[in-house]
Design a protein around this motif. Structure first.
Motif, short mmCIF file in Angstrom:
data_model
loop_
_atom_site.label_atom_id
_atom_site.label_comp_id
_atom_site.label_asym_id
_atom_site.label_seq_id
_atom_site.Cartn_x
_atom_site.Cartn_y
_atom_site.Cartn_z
N MET A 1 56.41 46.30 64.08
CA MET A 1 55.58 45.79 65.16
C MET A 1 55.08 44.38 64.81
SD MET A 1 52.09 47.39 66.77
CE MET A 1 51.06 46.46 65.63
N GLU A 2 55.15 43.53 65.76
CA GLU A 2 54.73 42.16 65.52
C GLU A 2 53.25 41.99 65.88
OE1 GLU A 2 56.26 38.35 67.46
OE2 GLU A 2 57.95 39.08 66.28
N GLU A 3 52.47 41.58 64.87
CA GLU A 3 51.04 41.38 65.11
C GLU A 3 50.78 39.92 65.41
OE1 GLU A 3 47.77 44.14 63.43
OE2 GLU A 3 47.99 42.97 65.24
N LYS A 4 50.04 39.67 66.46
CA LYS A 4 49.77 38.27 66.81
C LYS A 4 48.25 38.05 66.89
CE LYS A 4 50.55 34.12 68.61
NZ LYS A 4 50.89 33.65 69.94
N PHE A 5 47.80 37.00 66.23
CA PHE A 5 46.38 36.65 66.24
C PHE A 5 46.18 35.27 66.87
CE2 PHE A 5 46.90 39.79 62.97
CZ PHE A 5 45.72 40.54 63.00
N ASP A 6 44.95 35.01 67.24
CA ASP A 6 44.64 33.65 67.68
C ASP A 6 44.70 32.70 66.49
OD1 ASP A 6 44.13 34.26 70.39
OD2 ASP A 6 42.13 35.00 69.87
N ALA A 7 44.14 33.17 65.37
CA ALA A 7 44.11 32.32 64.17
C ALA A 7 44.26 33.16 62.92
CB ALA A 7 42.79 31.55 64.11
N ILE A 8 45.00 32.61 61.95
CA ILE A 8 45.07 33.21 60.62
C ILE A 8 44.44 32.22 59.66
CG2 ILE A 8 46.58 33.92 58.71
CD1 ILE A 8 48.64 34.78 60.86
N VAL A 9 43.52 32.70 58.84
CA VAL A 9 42.91 31.86 57.82
C VAL A 9 43.38 32.36 56.46
CG1 VAL A 9 40.73 31.08 56.80
CG2 VAL A 9 40.87 31.48 59.27
N VAL A 10 43.99 31.47 55.68
CA VAL A 10 44.47 31.86 54.36
C VAL A 10 43.43 31.45 53.32
CG1 VAL A 10 46.33 31.66 52.66
CG2 VAL A 10 46.84 31.45 55.11
N GLY A 11 42.78 32.44 52.74
CA GLY A 11 41.78 32.18 51.70
C GLY A 11 40.37 32.48 52.18
N ALA A 12 39.58 33.05 51.25
CA ALA A 12 38.20 33.43 51.60
C ALA A 12 37.19 32.74 50.67
CB ALA A 12 38.04 34.95 51.56
N GLY A 13 37.39 31.43 50.49
CA GLY A 13 36.38 30.62 49.80
C GLY A 13 35.46 30.02 50.85
N PRO A 14 34.66 29.03 50.47
CA PRO A 14 33.69 28.46 51.42
C PRO A 14 34.33 27.86 52.68
CG PRO A 14 33.24 27.70 49.19
CD PRO A 14 34.53 28.45 49.13
N SER A 15 35.46 27.19 52.54
CA SER A 15 36.06 26.56 53.72
C SER A 15 36.68 27.61 54.63
CB SER A 15 37.10 25.52 53.31
OG SER A 15 38.19 26.13 52.66
N GLY A 16 37.40 28.56 54.04
CA GLY A 16 38.04 29.60 54.83
C GLY A 16 37.01 30.49 55.51
N ASN A 17 35.95 30.82 54.78
CA ASN A 17 34.91 31.66 55.36
C ASN A 17 34.19 30.95 56.51
OD1 ASN A 17 35.36 33.96 53.86
ND2 ASN A 17 33.92 33.40 52.25
N ALA A 18 33.92 29.67 56.32
CA ALA A 18 33.26 28.90 57.39
C ALA A 18 34.11 28.91 58.65
CB ALA A 18 33.00 27.46 56.92
N ALA A 19 35.40 28.65 58.47
CA ALA A 19 36.30 28.61 59.63
C ALA A 19 36.42 29.98 60.29
CB ALA A 19 37.68 28.10 59.20
N ALA A 20 36.68 31.00 59.47
CA ALA A 20 36.88 32.35 60.02
C ALA A 20 35.63 32.85 60.72
CB ALA A 20 37.29 33.31 58.89
N TYR A 21 34.48 32.57 60.14
CA TYR A 21 33.21 33.03 60.72
C TYR A 21 33.02 32.46 62.13
CZ TYR A 21 28.16 33.57 61.37
OH TYR A 21 26.93 33.87 61.87
N LEU A 22 33.18 31.14 62.25
CA LEU A 22 32.92 30.50 63.54
C LEU A 22 33.97 30.87 64.58
CD1 LEU A 22 31.67 27.06 62.23
CD2 LEU A 22 30.31 28.84 63.35
N LEU A 23 35.21 31.01 64.14
CA LEU A 23 36.27 31.39 65.08
C LEU A 23 36.03 32.80 65.61
CD1 LEU A 23 39.38 30.02 63.12
CD2 LEU A 23 38.55 29.17 65.33
#
Lengths: 432, 95
Positions: A1-23
């Motif tokens: 099954m093909e999973e499709k997301f609006d956004a994929i964030v690679v990495g859970a450091g400060p930059s990735g967390n900031a981006a993922a949180y707001l998205l």
């Protein structure tokens, strides 16, 4: 099954967390992939948290974030072998809330930040390494993870994969990092009873001290040392440019050991129990070394994009801010019904240019080059300064005017008048 | 002589036995072409050691995953460097 997301964030450091949180908070369907057992288990920082950058993402972070101590005092040491000349800034202003800077322990902080990201609705998958980007021509359409059925797709992939960013290299977006653009830092954490930390540094409960160091501890290499107070521990470390490490025979751990033996540093960590030894690269190439940071279907944030202000020892705030601006860019394009093409994502660059991230990096764009070519700032001057201080502060029957003459002679002998003037000019240009 | 092992002993690792994430592409280059062998000096975990005959031995168990070895091997690009499989490798308690 093909999973499709609006956004994929690679990495859970400060930059990735900031981006993922707001998205996620904006209602987007977000997948975040982290290779560590838990967010933070692969991440290393000094670490100082700059409130402002986080406040713009999570305004009430102080309520439950794991913060060690707020900084009330900043010291700058210029070290010779057995001494240092230092400056201190300490202010009761820093004791007024809201506090501006805190020491943090990254493994704990990143776990907290990640919990916020998940509460905002992002799906986090840990213990999963992204091995490649999935391309459709020049466009990034997803990522390949190292687990079964590991292909996942999204409109936009945000690369928050840290300083090494293998993904950008494998995809051909970036060349390999140049040794002159990255510093290798090693550090240790030493545990001491809370009251010992507070007595030793003359601080109250929750108050903290930052000591930044330059000089002999880097043995002629371009680099700095640091010592930060946590609640019941002290982190200290030293970092130098890889291009300099490449040229000599001292191992990074020997450098750290020698730093710990410095007569001014040894008593500060005496009796402590060392509980972890870490190493990490810091992208310090500055403005001129910033690689391509966006393209069709992808954006890059944080260390991967070289967003570190080496002069002011700032990185995590640039990381969080770039993560925030990346998220704002994606959210804006989504709202306008625009696709994630390189042309549309240029908005990210505009936002960065308009922020302190690019403004500060631009301001110091000459600094790395100047320091690479002028090792005297890390060797000769620290030595001269310390000798001068020693001479002036030793009472031995020699009159002060003669001492001054001797000091001046030493400076001239080491650097010559033109050398001194040239160095002053170079520093002025670097800071201008 | 400082033993880096004493430092690494404090760290937590989940070693992926039999699947080293870093390898030397062509060992002959290290042994015969490379003069500096800076990997044996610069690796903060001391993963690279030089044997008497100039042969470089790499043991990745103590790796801190910093990337130094890959970047400093700029003349020969002889280091094959991947992240460990998900969940494996260094597990920082404090970071």
């Amino acid at each position: 099954m093909e999973e499709k997301f609006d956004a994929i964030v690679v990495g859970a450091g400060p930059s990735g967390n900031a981006a993922a949180y707001l998205l996620a908070k904006a209602g987007l369907k977000v997948l975040q992939i982290e290779r560590g057992e838990y967010p933070g288990s692969k991440n290393v920082q000094g670490a100082i948290l700059y409130s402002d950058a986080l406040e713009r993402i999570i305004p009430d972070f102080r309520e439950d974030a794991p913060l060690e101590r707020h900084i009330v005092e900043q010291q700058m040491w210029v070290l010779d072998d057995e001494s240092y000349v230092g400056s201190t800034y300490r202010s009761a202003e820093f004791n007024k809330e809201p506090y501006n800077r805190y020491t943090i322990i990254r493994a704990q902080f990143d776990k907290w930040f990640s919990k916020k990201v998940q509460e905002a609705g992002a799906l986090l998958i840990c213990e999963t390494t992204v091995s490649n980007l999935i391309m459709d021509g020049d466009r990034v359409i997803g990522v390949q993870a190292d687990r079964e059925g590991g292909a996942v797709y999204a409109d936009i992939v945000i690369l928050a994969d840290g300083v090494n960013s293998l993904l950008a290299k494998k995809a051909g977006f970036h060349a390999e990092l140049d040794p002159k653009d990255v510093a290798l830092a090693v550090k240790e954490i030493h545990f001491l009873p809370q009251n010992v930390v507070e007595e030793r540094f003359n601080i109250g409960e929750d108050e903290g001290v930052v000591i930044e160091m330059v000089g002999k501890i880097t043995q002629g290499m371009m680099g700095t040392g640091f010592l930060y107070t946590n609640k019941e521990s002290i982190t200290l470390g030293v970092g130098c440019m890889l291009s300099d490490f490449k040229m000599q025979k001292t191992t990074p751990y020997a450098l750290l050991e020698q730093m710990k033996e410095h007569p001014a540093i040894r008593p500060l960590i005496a009796g402590g129990e060392m509980k972890e030894y870490t190493a990490h690269l810091i992208p310090e190439g500055g403005y001129k070394a910033i690689p391509k940071i966006y393209g069709d279907g992808w954006l890059m944030v944080g260390d991967a994009a070289m967003f570190v202000n080496a002069v002011h020892r700032e990185g995590s705030n640039l990381a969080m801010t770039s993560g925030r601006l990346a998220a704002e860019t994606v959210i804006a394009l989504k709202e306008q019904g625009k696709s994630m093409t390189e042309a549309n994502l240029a908005l990210y660059r505009e936002k960065l240019d308009d922020s302190f991230v690019m403004k500060d990096l631009k301001k110091y764009k000459e600094m790395p080059g100047i320091l690479h070519k002028n090792p005297q700032f890390f060797t000769t001057y620290p030595e001269l300064l310390n000798r001068a201080a020693h001479s002036m502060l030793t009472v031995d029957g020699v009159d002060k005017k003669s001492k001054e003459r001797e000091i001046r002679r030493n400076f001239m002998a080491k650097r010559s008048l033109f050398g001194l003037m040239g160095d002053a000019f170079k520093m002025w240009r670097a800071f201008e | 002589m400082i033993k880096v092992e004493n430092k690494l002993f404090q760290n937590r690792y989940k070693v992926d036995a039999g699947h080293p994430h870093i390898s030397i592409r062509n060992p002959d280059l290290c042994q015969n072409e490379c003069k500096s062998l800076q990997c044996t000096v610069c690796c903060p975990a001391g993963c690279y050691t030089e044997e008497g005959n100039g042969k470089v031995v790499l043991i990745t168990d103590g790796c801190l995953e910093c990337g130094t070895c890959r970047i400093i091997c700029s003349e020969f690009r002889n280091v094959e460097w991947e992240y460990p499989r998900g969940g494996y490798g260094i597990l920082f308690k404090f970071g």
